[in-house]
Design a protein around this motif. Structure first.
Motif, short mmCIF file in Angstrom:
data_model
loop_
_atom_site.label_atom_id
_atom_site.label_comp_id
_atom_site.label_asym_id
_atom_site.label_seq_id
_atom_site.Cartn_x
_atom_site.Cartn_y
_atom_site.Cartn_z
N ALA A 78 0.85 -1.20 0.00
CA ALA A 78 0.00 0.00 0.00
C ALA A 78 0.88 1.25 0.00
O ALA A 78 0.62 2.20 -0.74
N ALA A 79 1.94 1.21 0.81
CA ALA A 79 2.85 2.36 0.87
C ALA A 79 3.45 2.65 -0.50
O ALA A 79 3.58 3.80 -0.91
N LYS A 80 3.77 1.57 -1.23
CA LYS A 80 4.36 1.73 -2.56
C LYS A 80 3.35 2.40 -3.51
O LYS A 80 3.70 3.31 -4.27
N LEU A 81 2.11 1.95 -3.47
CA LEU A 81 1.07 2.53 -4.34
C LEU A 81 0.86 4.01 -4.01
O LEU A 81 0.75 4.86 -4.89
N LEU A 82 0.80 4.31 -2.72
CA LEU A 82 0.57 5.69 -2.29
C LEU A 82 1.75 6.57 -2.68
O LEU A 82 1.58 7.74 -3.05
N ASP A 83 2.94 5.99 -2.64
CA ASP A 83 4.13 6.73 -3.04
C ASP A 83 4.15 7.01 -4.54
O ASP A 83 4.60 8.07 -4.97
N GLN A 84 3.62 6.09 -5.33
CA GLN A 84 3.55 6.32 -6.79
C GLN A 84 2.64 7.51 -7.08
O GLN A 84 2.95 8.37 -7.89
N THR A 85 1.52 7.53 -6.40
CA THR A 85 0.60 8.66 -6.59
C THR A 85 1.26 9.95 -6.11
O THR A 85 1.21 10.97 -6.81
N LEU A 86 1.88 9.89 -4.94
CA LEU A 86 2.56 11.08 -4.41
C LEU A 86 3.54 11.65 -5.43
O LEU A 86 3.58 12.86 -5.67
N SER A 87 4.31 10.77 -6.08
CA SER A 87 5.28 11.23 -7.08
C SER A 87 4.59 11.94 -8.24
O SER A 87 5.08 12.96 -8.73
N GLU A 88 3.44 11.42 -8.66
CA GLU A 88 2.73 12.06 -9.78
C GLU A 88 2.15 13.42 -9.37
O GLU A 88 2.08 14.34 -10.19
N GLU A 89 1.75 13.54 -8.12
CA GLU A 89 1.24 14.83 -7.64
C GLU A 89 2.37 15.86 -7.60
O GLU A 89 2.19 17.02 -8.00
#
Ligand code: FE
Ligand code: FE
Length: 165
Positions: A132-143
């Protein structure tokens, strides 16, 4: 009053908040793309709309990983940010300052998301939810990338265009 609420409860609450926020953003971005004067701003909003579909999907996956149904909880903060963006769009329609205003509104959205995903990612790590942390981090990077792209458009054209006319 429950005295036993812990980080996983907080995590779930904030996840529902973001799920609501992302879906509102998904509705707002096409309006911003249609409203934008410049090709660059329009493209940036369209690209981010596509990314935002992925953000919604990632949140759905995180809910799944928690064994919970994806649920949205009204996020007053995001509603307010989007409302202000719509006010700017109405007030500056047809003026040279429109894109500068649209970009400013979009950056307020991105900053809210960056704050939330930064927190959610860390909470997922502490909770031992590494996927989950990895998925949330991917989104964070796109933001973060989107925020930087918008800063670039503002600096290179939109702000000057707004001032010069
Ligand atoms: Fe997002
Ligand atoms: Fe975003």
């Amino acid at each position: 009053m429950a005295s036993n609420k812990t980080l996983d409860d907080l995590f779930y609450e904030e996840l529902k908040d973001m799920y609501y926020a992302e879906r509102q953003i998904l509705k707002a971005l096409p309006k911003m793309a249609r409203g934008a004067e410049s090709e660059e701003a329009r493209k940036a909003f369209e690209k981010h709309r596509e990314q935002t579909e992925g953000h919604v999907e990632r949140l759905q996956k995180v809910f799944e990983m928690m064994g919970k149904r994806a649920r949205a909880k009204t996020c007053e903060a995001m509603d307010g940010i989007i409302d202000e963006g719509e006010e700017i769009m109405d007030a500056f329609k047809g003026t040279p300052a429109l894109d500068a205003g649209l970009i400013a509104s979009a950056q307020a959205v991105e900053h809210y998301e960056i704050a939330r995903y930064g927190t959610l990612k860390r909470w997922a790590q502490v909770l031992g939810m590494q996927e989950a942390a990895k998925l949330l981090d991917q989104t964070l990077s796109e933001e973060i990338e989107t925020d930087q792209l918008l800063t670039k458009i503002a600096d290179q054209s939109a702000n000057r265009h707004a001032q010069a006319a």
